[in-house]
Design an enzyme around this catalytic site. Structure first.
Site, PDB file in Angstrom:
ATOM      1  N   HIS A 239      -1.306  -1.331  -4.257  1.00 45.34           N
ATOM      2  CA  HIS A 239      -2.295  -0.902  -3.475  1.00 45.34           C
ATOM      3  C   HIS A 239      -2.670   0.331  -3.231  1.00 45.34           C
ATOM      4  O   HIS A 239      -1.717   1.386  -2.273  1.00 45.34           O
ATOM      5  CB  HIS A 239      -2.385  -1.461  -2.383  1.00 45.34           C
ATOM      6  CG  HIS A 239      -4.225  -1.269  -1.302  1.00 45.34           C
ATOM      7  ND1 HIS A 239      -5.025  -2.660  -1.413  1.00 45.34           N
ATOM      8  CD2 HIS A 239      -4.535  -1.036  -0.091  1.00 45.34           C
ATOM      9  CE1 HIS A 239      -6.005  -1.687  -1.170  1.00 45.34           C
ATOM     10  NE2 HIS A 239      -5.485  -1.309   0.041  1.00 45.34           N
TER      11      HIS A 239
ATOM     12  N   GLY B  88      -2.449   4.136   8.142  1.00 44.29           N
ATOM     13  CA  GLY B  88      -1.425   2.737   7.955  1.00 44.29           C
ATOM     14  C   GLY B  88      -1.441   2.424   9.627  1.00 44.29           C
ATOM     15  O   GLY B  88      -1.396   3.304  10.271  1.00 44.29           O
TER      16      GLY B  88
ATOM     17  N   MET C 172      -8.710   8.086   0.375  1.00 45.81           N
ATOM     18  CA  MET C 172     -10.058   8.504   1.592  1.00 45.81           C
ATOM     19  C   MET C 172     -10.108  10.326   1.250  1.00 45.81           C
ATOM     20  O   MET C 172      -9.338  10.825   0.231  1.00 45.81           O
ATOM     21  CB  MET C 172      -9.099   8.477   2.151  1.00 45.81           C
ATOM     22  CG  MET C 172      -8.771   7.324   2.297  1.00 45.81           C
ATOM     23  SD  MET C 172      -7.306   7.243   4.041  1.00 45.81           S
ATOM     24  CE  MET C 172      -6.586   5.023   4.051  1.00 45.81           C
TER      25      MET C 172
ATOM     26  N   ASP D 216      -6.737  -6.668   4.679  1.00 45.59           N
ATOM     27  CA  ASP D 216      -5.976  -5.172   4.496  1.00 45.59           C
ATOM     28  C   ASP D 216      -5.704  -4.602   5.901  1.00 45.59           C
ATOM     29  O   ASP D 216      -7.513  -4.755   6.646  1.00 45.59           O
ATOM     30  CB  ASP D 216      -7.254  -4.437   3.804  1.00 45.59           C
ATOM     31  CG  ASP D 216      -5.904  -2.949   3.517  1.00 45.59           C
ATOM     32  OD1 ASP D 216      -5.088  -2.896   4.087  1.00 45.59           O
ATOM     33  OD2 ASP D 216      -6.905  -2.223   2.476  1.00 45.59           O
TER      34      ASP D 216
ATOM     35  N   GLY E 150      -8.931   4.049   7.261  1.00 43.95           N
ATOM     36  CA  GLY E 150      -8.276   5.957   7.553  1.00 43.95           C
ATOM     37  C   GLY E 150      -6.735   5.983   7.849  1.00 43.95           C
ATOM     38  O   GLY E 150      -6.256   6.860   7.319  1.00 43.95           O
TER      39      GLY E 150
ATOM     40  N   MET F 198     -12.244   4.230  -0.299  1.00 50.38           N
ATOM     41  CA  MET F 198     -12.792   4.355   1.094  1.00 50.38           C
ATOM     42  C   MET F 198     -13.468   6.122   1.173  1.00 50.38           C
ATOM     43  O   MET F 198     -12.933   6.956   1.249  1.00 50.38           O
ATOM     44  CB  MET F 198     -11.725   4.437   2.406  1.00 50.38           C
ATOM     45  CG  MET F 198     -11.244   2.505   2.489  1.00 50.38           C
ATOM     46  SD  MET F 198      -9.863   3.136   3.235  1.00 50.38           S
ATOM     47  CE  MET F 198      -8.683   3.394   1.786  1.00 50.38           C
TER      48      MET F 198
ATOM     49  N   ASP G 141      -5.307   3.549  -1.812  1.00 51.45           N
ATOM     50  CA  ASP G 141      -5.962   4.011  -0.872  1.00 51.45           C
ATOM     51  C   ASP G 141      -6.391   5.463  -1.171  1.00 51.45           C
ATOM     52  O   ASP G 141      -5.440   6.443  -0.704  1.00 51.45           O
ATOM     53  CB  ASP G 141      -4.917   3.848   0.559  1.00 51.45           C
ATOM     54  CG  ASP G 141      -5.425   2.236   1.028  1.00 51.45           C
ATOM     55  OD1 ASP G 141      -5.485   2.007   1.150  1.00 51.45           O
ATOM     56  OD2 ASP G 141      -3.429   1.479   1.631  1.00 51.45           O
TER      57      ASP G 141
ATOM     58  N   HIS H 281      -8.128   1.145  -3.680  1.00 53.68           N
ATOM     59  CA  HIS H 281      -9.882   1.221  -3.116  1.00 53.68           C
ATOM     60  C   HIS H 281     -10.090   2.288  -2.436  1.00 53.68           C
ATOM     61  O   HIS H 281      -9.693   2.840  -1.793  1.00 53.68           O
ATOM     62  CB  HIS H 281      -8.485   0.560  -1.550  1.00 53.68           C
ATOM     63  CG  HIS H 281      -9.275   0.236   0.246  1.00 53.68           C
ATOM     64  ND1 HIS H 281      -8.621  -0.120   0.818  1.00 53.68           N
ATOM     65  CD2 HIS H 281     -10.633   0.174   0.100  1.00 53.68           C
ATOM     66  CE1 HIS H 281      -9.662  -0.013   1.883  1.00 53.68           C
ATOM     67  NE2 HIS H 281     -10.481  -0.444   1.758  1.00 53.68           N
TER      68      HIS H 281
ATOM     69  N   SER I  57       0.692  -0.881   0.488  1.00 49.74           N
ATOM     70  CA  SER I  57      -0.241  -0.170   0.351  1.00 49.74           C
ATOM     71  C   SER I  57       1.271   1.489   0.132  1.00 49.74           C
ATOM     72  O   SER I  57       1.788   1.623   1.310  1.00 49.74           O
ATOM     73  CB  SER I  57      -0.385  -0.179   1.505  1.00 49.74           C
ATOM     74  OG  SER I  57      -1.619   1.457   0.900  1.00 49.74           O
TER      75      SER I  57
ATOM     76  N   MET J 184     -11.471  -5.250   5.850  1.00 52.90           N
ATOM     77  CA  MET J 184     -10.609  -4.937   6.347  1.00 52.90           C
ATOM     78  C   MET J 184     -11.041  -5.676   8.139  1.00 52.90           C
ATOM     79  O   MET J 184     -11.382  -5.584   8.667  1.00 52.90           O
ATOM     80  CB  MET J 184     -11.301  -3.184   6.708  1.00 52.90           C
ATOM     81  CG  MET J 184     -11.695  -2.777   5.169  1.00 52.90           C
ATOM     82  SD  MET J 184     -10.338  -2.654   4.320  1.00 52.90           S
ATOM     83  CE  MET J 184      -8.723  -1.348   5.730  1.00 52.90           C
TER      84      MET J 184
HETATM   85  C1  DX5 Z   1      -6.265   1.402   5.379  1.00 52.48           C
HETATM   86  C2  DX5 Z   1      -5.624   1.093   4.279  1.00 52.48           C
HETATM   87  C3  DX5 Z   1      -5.588   0.314   4.408  1.00 52.48           C
HETATM   88  C4  DX5 Z   1      -3.119   0.336   4.726  1.00 52.48           C
HETATM   89  C5  DX5 Z   1      -2.674  -0.597   5.471  1.00 52.48           C
HETATM   90  O1  DX5 Z   1      -7.427   2.478   5.839  1.00 52.48           O
HETATM   91  O2  DX5 Z   1      -7.085   1.011   3.532  1.00 52.48           O
HETATM   92  O3  DX5 Z   1      -4.203  -0.086   2.944  1.00 52.48           O
HETATM   93  O4  DX5 Z   1      -2.643   1.333   3.896  1.00 52.48           O
HETATM   94  O5  DX5 Z   1      -1.797  -0.043   6.325  1.00 52.48           O
HETATM   95  P1  DX5 Z   1      -1.043  -1.058   6.789  1.00 52.48           P
HETATM   96  O6  DX5 Z   1      -0.996  -2.205   6.426  1.00 52.48           O
HETATM   97  O7  DX5 Z   1       0.264  -0.055   7.508  1.00 52.48           O
HETATM   98  O8  DX5 Z   1      -1.869  -2.199   8.272  1.00 52.48           O
HETATM   99 ZN    ZN Z   2      -6.191  -0.006   1.488  1.00 49.50          ZN
END
Ligand code: DX5
Ligand code: ZN
Length: 216
Positions: free
Chosen positions: A35, A147, A39, A175, A145, A70, A37, A68, A10, A140
């Site tokens: 990946h 990492g 948001m 994820d 939100g 969100m 993300d 992804h 990600s 999830m």
């Molecule tokens: C969280 C994201 C994830 C995130 C995962 O909202 O959807 O994709 O980047 O990060 P790690 O692997 O650090 O938990």
């Molecule tokens: Zn994600």
């Protein structure tokens, strides 16, 4: 018997001032997918990137773009992300409960792969009516939100339950909070693909980190 687990680093944990190199880094280290993300500050309390950045990144790599979303009202933005170069678009069940079929059809009309995601507190039963219409489910294993959060242990049982009712070619992706230990839990429960942000981008040896997620 071992299966090939797809690893999707990600970019949320990458250096955003240096995305081109950060993507090359994981590509050369053996990542299967990238990946991305997205948001919006509404569906989740954080804001990241939009289609324009995806479009720019598309020129820099051949990695599969696992986007992804969100965001609230994903229907409105699907065409933009597809045109920007997404290979998979995953939307949240919670963001489009009332028009999921329309959202799925919109993704499919762009000739790309379709994913549905659920947050940790949403039961897998809500996905049942859609499992034959989509290519991927994204479980999830942290609250979406940010990492670098800790894997929520109850996710493992959700993966197992979902695996039991899934068509054979549906990809189960997990994820959040994935590292060498939690990857094992997820894969043993039936995961086919793993997203990893902090674990991969925080590693000194990215190649070794990616490989360690594939070995269970
Ligand atoms: C969280 C994201 C994830 C995130 C995962 O909202 O959807 O994709 O980047 O990060 P790690 O692997 O650090 O938990
Ligand atoms: Zn994600």
């Amino acid at each position: 018997m071992s299966k090939n687990i797809l690893i999707a680093p990600s970019i949320l944990s990458a250096d955003f001032a240096n995305l081109k190199d950060e993507i090359k880094k994981v590509e050369l280290a053996g990542a299967d997918w990238l990946h991305i993300d997205v948001m919006d500050g509404h569906f989740v309390p954080n804001i990241t990137i939009g289609p324009q950045v995806v479009k720019s990144l598309r020129k820099e790599t051949n990695l599969t773009f696992d986007v992804h979303l969100m965001i609230e009202n994903p229907l409105k933005y699907i065409d933009s992300f597809a045109q920007a170069g997404a290979d998979y678009i995953t939307v949240h069940y919670e963001a489009c409960e009332n028009n999921i079929d329309e959202v799925i059809n919109k993704i499919k009309s762009n000739n790309i792969k379709t994913g549905l995601s659920i947050k940790p507190k949403t039961p897998i039963s809500v996905l049942k009516p859609f499992l034959n219409k989509i290519d991927l489910v994204l479980i999830m294993s942290v609250e979406p939100g940010f990492g670098g959060q800790k894997y929520i242990e109850t996710s493992t049982e959700k993966i197992r339950l979902l695996k039991n009712i899934s068509p054979e070619n549906l990809i189960l992706e997990v994820d959040g909070g994935i590292n060498q230990e939690t990857a094992k839990l997820a894969v043993e429960a039936g995961a086919d693909a793993l997203v990893a942000g902090a674990y991969v981008y925080g590693a000194n040896d990215v190649k070794q980190a990616i490989n360690s997620l594939k070995i269970v």
